[in-house]
Design an enzyme around this catalytic site. Structure first.
Site, mmCIF file in Angstrom:
data_model
loop_
_atom_site.group_PDB
_atom_site.id
_atom_site.type_symbol
_atom_site.label_atom_id
_atom_site.label_comp_id
_atom_site.label_asym_id
_atom_site.label_seq_id
_atom_site.Cartn_x
_atom_site.Cartn_y
_atom_site.Cartn_z
ATOM 1 N N HIS A 34 0.699 -1.182 0.088
ATOM 2 C CA HIS A 34 0.058 0.057 0.101
ATOM 3 C C HIS A 34 0.843 1.253 0.085
ATOM 4 O O HIS A 34 0.422 2.303 -0.394
ATOM 5 C CB HIS A 34 -0.966 0.029 1.111
ATOM 6 C CG HIS A 34 -2.354 0.346 0.994
ATOM 7 N ND1 HIS A 34 -2.799 0.407 -0.215
ATOM 8 C CD2 HIS A 34 -3.354 0.532 1.790
ATOM 9 C CE1 HIS A 34 -4.284 0.600 -0.090
ATOM 10 N NE2 HIS A 34 -4.645 0.764 0.942
ATOM 11 N N ASN A 81 -7.269 5.973 3.459
ATOM 12 C CA ASN A 81 -8.567 6.196 3.290
ATOM 13 C C ASN A 81 -9.225 7.912 3.341
ATOM 14 O O ASN A 81 -9.907 8.067 3.122
ATOM 15 C CB ASN A 81 -9.755 5.680 4.067
ATOM 16 C CG ASN A 81 -9.445 3.994 3.870
ATOM 17 O OD1 ASN A 81 -8.943 3.701 2.894
ATOM 18 N ND2 ASN A 81 -10.417 3.095 4.469
ATOM 19 N N ASP A 106 -0.499 2.368 -5.119
ATOM 20 C CA ASP A 106 -0.554 0.765 -5.649
ATOM 21 C C ASP A 106 -1.893 0.648 -6.346
ATOM 22 O O ASP A 106 -2.771 1.293 -6.246
ATOM 23 C CB ASP A 106 -0.670 0.104 -4.171
ATOM 24 C CG ASP A 106 -1.563 0.703 -3.518
ATOM 25 O OD1 ASP A 106 -2.119 1.766 -3.214
ATOM 26 O OD2 ASP A 106 -2.502 -0.523 -2.988
ATOM 27 N N ASN A 127 -9.597 3.336 -2.461
ATOM 28 C CA ASN A 127 -10.062 4.268 -1.147
ATOM 29 C C ASN A 127 -9.376 5.513 -1.177
ATOM 30 O O ASN A 127 -10.046 6.616 -0.927
ATOM 31 C CB ASN A 127 -10.263 3.562 0.034
ATOM 32 C CG ASN A 127 -11.421 2.336 0.141
ATOM 33 O OD1 ASN A 127 -12.120 2.444 -0.766
ATOM 34 N ND2 ASN A 127 -11.024 1.410 0.860
#
Length: 203
Positions: A34, A81, A106, A127
């Protein structure tokens, strides 16, 4: 790779490009799937002598010069997020429109270590990108997409992106991160179309 240039003096004028590398804050997330976007911006900061400092935008940031362009480099300190909170504040600080924002992130829909440059368009369920679109009120931002592969099941998506790469994948992804930094430099100096032509055609 472009040569390192002297960092520009602060003049209050808008940046030409704002480059934001996505990830989660904290050492436990460093170098996970991530956080590849944050890894690329750290690499660019090292290349160009930037000192990423914390500001009121909930991010670490600095300005550099790539060719003749003023480029702001930033990594949000929010969780993935909520990336849009930092990106919108950074866009205001550096005076850039959404089309001049480059997000490095990513991408589950690409195999590990595959690199693609994209201008606007869908969010592919990401997100962080969803938050950025919400706060910029636009999806026109540029994306530098770094493949991290799909999880074995949809339910394990969160675990997948928070895991680190295997030893074999790590060797491949390290090359891709260098290429992604090169792609950002190309976007800044020559434009998005040039970067897409150069990097999207690679096997």
């Amino acid at each position: 790779m472009l040569r390192r240039d002297r960092r520009p003096e602060r003049t209050g004028t808008p940046a030409d490009v704002l480059v934001v590398g996505l990830g989660n804050p904290g050492d436990e997330f460093r170098h996970t799937r991530h956080n590849v976007g944050a890894d690329v911006v750290e690499m660019l900061a090292t290349r160009h002598g930037a000192r990423l400092r914390k500001g009121k935008e909930r991010a670490v940031a600095d300005e550099v010069r790539i060719g003749d362009k003023r480029v702001a480099l930033a990594i949000p300190l929010t969780y993935m997020n909520d990336s849009g909170q930092a990106v919108a504040a950074l866009a205001r600080r550096y005076g850039v429109e959404p089309a001049r924002v480059v997000i490095v992130h990513d991408e589950l829909d690409l195999p590990p270590a595959v690199l693609k440059v994209k201008e606007g368009g869908g969010l592919a369920g990401h997100n962080g990108l969803r938050s950025i679109k919400q706060h910029l009120h636009s999806d026109e931002f540029v994306r530098v997409r770094i493949g991290v592969g799909k999880p074995v099941s949809k339910e394990r998506g969160a675990d997948h992106v928070l895991n680190r790469f295997s030893k074999r994948e790590r060797a491949e992804i390290d090359v891709t991160l260098e290429d992604a930094a090169d792609a950002v430099e190309t976007i800044a100096s020559d434009g998005v179309a040039a970067a897409m032509n150069r990097y999207n055609t690679r096997p």
